[in-house]
Design a protein around this motif. Structure first.
Motif, PDB file in Angstrom:
ATOM      1  N   LEU A 332      11.264  11.151  -7.805  1.00 34.95           N
ATOM      2  CA  LEU A 332      11.456   9.791  -7.310  1.00 34.95           C
ATOM      3  C   LEU A 332      12.929   9.413  -7.214  1.00 34.95           C
ATOM      4  O   LEU A 332      13.297   8.535  -6.433  1.00 34.95           O
ATOM      5  N   ASP A 333      13.762  10.061  -8.010  1.00 28.56           N
ATOM      6  CA  ASP A 333      15.191   9.740  -8.005  1.00 28.56           C
ATOM      7  C   ASP A 333      16.017  10.695  -7.165  1.00 28.56           C
ATOM      8  O   ASP A 333      17.245  10.709  -7.255  1.00 28.56           O
ATOM      9  N   TYR A 334      15.367  11.488  -6.323  1.00 35.77           N
ATOM     10  CA  TYR A 334      16.086  12.464  -5.506  1.00 35.77           C
ATOM     11  C   TYR A 334      17.082  11.744  -4.595  1.00 35.77           C
ATOM     12  O   TYR A 334      16.720  10.855  -3.827  1.00 35.77           O
ATOM     13  N   ALA A 335      18.359  12.135  -4.689  1.00 34.04           N
ATOM     14  CA  ALA A 335      19.453  11.564  -3.879  1.00 34.04           C
ATOM     15  C   ALA A 335      19.607  10.066  -4.097  1.00 34.04           C
ATOM     16  O   ALA A 335      20.099   9.350  -3.218  1.00 34.04           O
ATOM     17  N   LYS A 337      20.770   6.813  -6.920  1.00 32.78           N
ATOM     18  CA  LYS A 337      21.478   6.428  -8.126  1.00 32.78           C
ATOM     19  C   LYS A 337      20.583   5.579  -9.020  1.00 32.78           C
ATOM     20  O   LYS A 337      19.498   5.151  -8.625  1.00 32.78           O
ATOM     21  N   HIS A 338      21.065   5.320 -10.224  1.00 34.66           N
ATOM     22  CA  HIS A 338      20.326   4.480 -11.152  1.00 34.66           C
ATOM     23  C   HIS A 338      20.068   3.112 -10.522  1.00 34.66           C
ATOM     24  O   HIS A 338      20.965   2.500  -9.944  1.00 34.66           O
ATOM     25  N   GLY A 339      18.845   2.654 -10.611  1.00 37.81           N
ATOM     26  CA  GLY A 339      18.471   1.377 -10.037  1.00 37.81           C
ATOM     27  C   GLY A 339      18.011   1.434  -8.603  1.00 37.81           C
ATOM     28  O   GLY A 339      17.560   0.422  -8.054  1.00 37.81           O
ATOM     29  N   GLU A 340      18.103   2.617  -7.971  1.00 36.94           N
ATOM     30  CA  GLU A 340      17.704   2.760  -6.572  1.00 36.94           C
ATOM     31  C   GLU A 340      16.331   3.398  -6.426  1.00 36.94           C
ATOM     32  O   GLU A 340      15.922   3.739  -5.321  1.00 36.94           O
ATOM     33  N   TRP A 341      15.624   3.576  -7.542  1.00 38.39           N
ATOM     34  CA  TRP A 341      14.296   4.191  -7.479  1.00 38.39           C
ATOM     35  C   TRP A 341      13.385   3.520  -8.488  1.00 38.39           C
ATOM     36  O   TRP A 341      13.830   2.833  -9.402  1.00 38.39           O
ATOM     37  N   ILE A 342      12.078   3.731  -8.291  1.00 38.87           N
ATOM     38  CA  ILE A 342      11.062   3.098  -9.130  1.00 38.87           C
ATOM     39  C   ILE A 342      10.381   4.171  -9.963  1.00 38.87           C
ATOM     40  O   ILE A 342       9.822   5.128  -9.415  1.00 38.87           O
ATOM     41  N   PRO A 343      10.403   4.070 -11.285  1.00 40.35           N
ATOM     42  CA  PRO A 343       9.737   5.069 -12.130  1.00 40.35           C
ATOM     43  C   PRO A 343       8.225   5.090 -11.885  1.00 40.35           C
ATOM     44  O   PRO A 343       7.644   4.123 -11.373  1.00 40.35           O
TER      45      PRO A 343
END
Length: 642
Positions: A332-335, A337-343
């Protein structure tokens, strides 16, 4: 199973291809042949020839089909919504013929949104520059029955697999005709012979699925069921596959379920809602490729993608799919930064929906065609990519070994004087070589965007560059794992690959380039002939170090093993010839030289062992016998007991 039903409306009749069971499977995400239901299907309804159209647009207020058969009138032929909340719109339009151009006009029930969309299930499109779908039949008289009957052996995991990766638009062109592309049929006159003569077992085609932007190389797909019309018709592409099969060559397609472009006529915002993609850009938009990400949690989207994969396997006799950018699907965090994806629901970065989809995809593909291979381009250490889902794996048959590729190219880029200080880059890959069913890729990704061609990566003058590249290829072919080489590498193209021009075929007239291609051809032939070099590629028992510790001289030696066969491999990674270099061997007698990269026919200097050596009863490296070899500079020798 429910019977088909018939309904009628102004300008349209509907003889549905969908049963209640089809709708059930669609809603569950388990329908793997939606191409038989959706799309444009020439048919006869109540004695009248025409075309049955069906499209999925659950949030549409209305859907009509328009084309050159009705003057592109958005209101002339409105499709009918089924009354089962499936989101399926369908209808029969009389008088429409094969070759007709069409699109769907979709009016959303939200935002007063209206748009003209190409058919997601179209089997043919207009030539790029235009975006209409084309009514077409996929009838074709195949001539590859012998291949299809026996391909289980050619695609097996214990078979030799040597893949030639190709971009069809730039492999060869017609400079005398404005440097135009070759058509599928013209490629069929050249490509099978070239691949067979060079000894490869398979070709892998960069995506042929229809794509509006040629510069995307096919990775920004809009037509998931259509070969690009740049090079011809669907039947023309079938002919190319057919001819390759008739020469005994398997065909692998690069296939892209990880993302799709934002072109208005494509899948994006299809019915005025985020239908195929996530609405939240933290889930649904890919910042690296500026494209949308499929919503793998939506059942109909899973069925769409799985049906696309199965379509190529069933309708086009494709022998395998290389699934692009699997890592971008898994994380989910591919490419981001922190805060730009949802766990995920457990607070992790794993995309649980994508994991479930990939397992479902692979199970469906192998169920439909058990003798194909599904291959993952997965660039991380995600575990068990090429292990079955029932063991917790993703279900692929093979996985690209990106770690081997990066370490090996980094090592070869070093001046040989420094290689002894980086010996571990060469040897580390064996520590994990059997954790997956690996393919060793020297792919298109390594010869673009300023990375330079393979020959340009090698250090030294021209002689050393070619010797290094022959050594690299020899090392790859003797290392555990299947093989993949991008076009142009086999003869040492100097220029970095460009999709806008043909390969530099004139280089084959020069001795070093011609010799390199001859070396690759002989590597392929020996690799295919010797079970020790391929039969146990995925088994620890297929490999044994003889001496991994001679870092001072930058020499490694190892054994490749079949069930009853052995091949000794010795590599010298320095430009210094080494005479009377003693290597332990597991048996006495004569060991003859299978291959020597320094042979003059390959452009080498001719250092070697005069065809072979006799083992002596002198213990070395844990063996009771040994051979004294002449190691060529920047060279590799392969020997086999008589």
């Amino acid at each position: 199973m429910a019977s088909e039903h018939t309904v009628a409306s102004a300008g349209v009749q509907a003889s549905s291809r969908f049963t209640e069971y089809d709708i059930y499977l669609l809603k569950q995400g388990n329908h793997v042949r939606l191409y038989e239901k959706f799309g444009a299907h020439p048919t006869v309804h109540e004695g009248t020839e025409g075309v049955y159209f069906a499209v999925w647009a659950p949030n549409a207020e209305s859907v009509s089909v328009m084309g050159d058969f009705n003057g592109w009138d958005k209101a002339a032929h409105r499709l009918l919504a089924r009354g089962d909340q499936s989101g399926v719109w369908e209808g029969f339009v009389p008088g429409v013929r094969i070759g007709a151009l069409y699109k769907y006009h979709v009016a959303s029930r939200y935002h007063d949104f209206r748009v003209d969309k190409a058919d997601p299930y179209a089997v043919r499109f207009e030539a790029p520059g235009r975006t209409a779908s084309v009514v077409w039949s996929l009838d074709y008289a195949w001539g590859d029955a012998d291949w299809m009957r026996s391909r289980h052996a050619a695609n097996a995991r214990n078979a030799p697999t040597s893949i030639y990766e190709i971009h069809l638009g730039s492999w060869r062109r017609k400079p005398e005709e404005g440097d135009r592309f070759l058509t599928y049929r013209e490629l069929a006159d050249w490509l099978p012979d070239y691949v067979a003569e060079t000894g490869y077992t398979h070709v892998e085609l960069l995506p042929v699925t229809e794509h509006p932007f040629y510069g995307s190389w096919g990775y920004q797909t809009t037509g998931y069921f259509a070969p690009t019309s740049r090079y011809g018709t669907p039947q023309d592409f079938m002919y190319l596959v057919d001819r390759l099969h008739q020469r005994g060559i398997g065909v692998i397609l690069d296939w892209v379920p990880s993302h799709f472009p934002s072109d208005e006529h494509g899948l994006a915002y299809f019915d005025g809602t985020h239908l195929y993609e996530h609405a939240d850009p933290r889930m649904g938009f890919h910042p690296e490729w500026n494209s949308y990400i499929f919503n793998y949690g939506r059942a109909e989207v899973r069925a769409f993608l799985t049906s696309s994969a199965v379509f190529w396997l069933n309708q086009y006799h494709i022998d395998g799919l290389r699934v692009d950018a699997v890592a971008s699907m898994l994380y989910l965090d591919y490419a981001r930064k922190h805060g730009e994806w949802i766990p995920n629901a457990y607070g992790g970065k794993e995309n649980l929906d994508a994991i479930a989809f990939l397992r479902h995809l692979n199970e469906a593909a192998y169920r439909e065609q058990p003798d194909i291979q599904m291959i993952a381009e997965e660039s991380t250490a995600w575990p068990m990519v090429s292990r079955p889902p029932y063991l917790g794996g993703l279900g692929f048959g093979m996985k690209w070994n990106m770690g081997w590729m990066h370490d090996t190219l980094d090592y070869f880029a070093l001046d040989p004087v420094y290689r002894k200080f980086h010996h571990d880059r060469l040897t580390f890959s064996i520590w994990y070589a059997f954790s997956e069913n690996y393919v060793l890729p020297l792919s298109h990704d390594e010869v673009v965007y300023g990375k330079g061609s393979l020959i340009a990566k090698m250090p030294g003058d021209d002689w050393r560059k070619f010797a290094n590249l022959r050594l690299l290829f020899g090392y790859m072919y003797s290392h555990p794992g299947k093989k993949l080489m991008f076009m142009g590498g086999e003869f040492g193209q100097w220029r970095e690959w460009s999709h806008e021009s043909s390969l530099d075929w004139h280089l084959l007239e020069q001795p070093l380039h011609g010799g390199l291609r001859r070396w690759v051809g002989d590597l392929n032939r020996v690799y295919r002939r010797e079970p020790a070099l391929h039969a146990r590629d995925f088994e620890q028992e297929g490999f044994a170090w003889v001496d991994v510790h001679d870092w001072e001289q930058s020499v490694v030696s190892f054994l490749r093993k079949g069930r009853d066969e052995e091949v000794l491999v010795v590599c010298n990674f320095t430009p210094v010839p080494r005479e009377n270099y003693r290597v332990g061997v597991p048996r006495d007698g004569y060991w003859y030289e299978l291959l020597n990269s320094d042979a003059e026919i390959y452009g080498g200097a001719g250092f070697g062992n005069l065809g072979g050596v006799e083992a002596s009863p002198l213990p070395a490296h844990g063996h009771y016998h040994s051979v004294a070899l002449t190691l060529p500079p920047l060279g590799i020798v392969l020997l086999k007991p008589a």
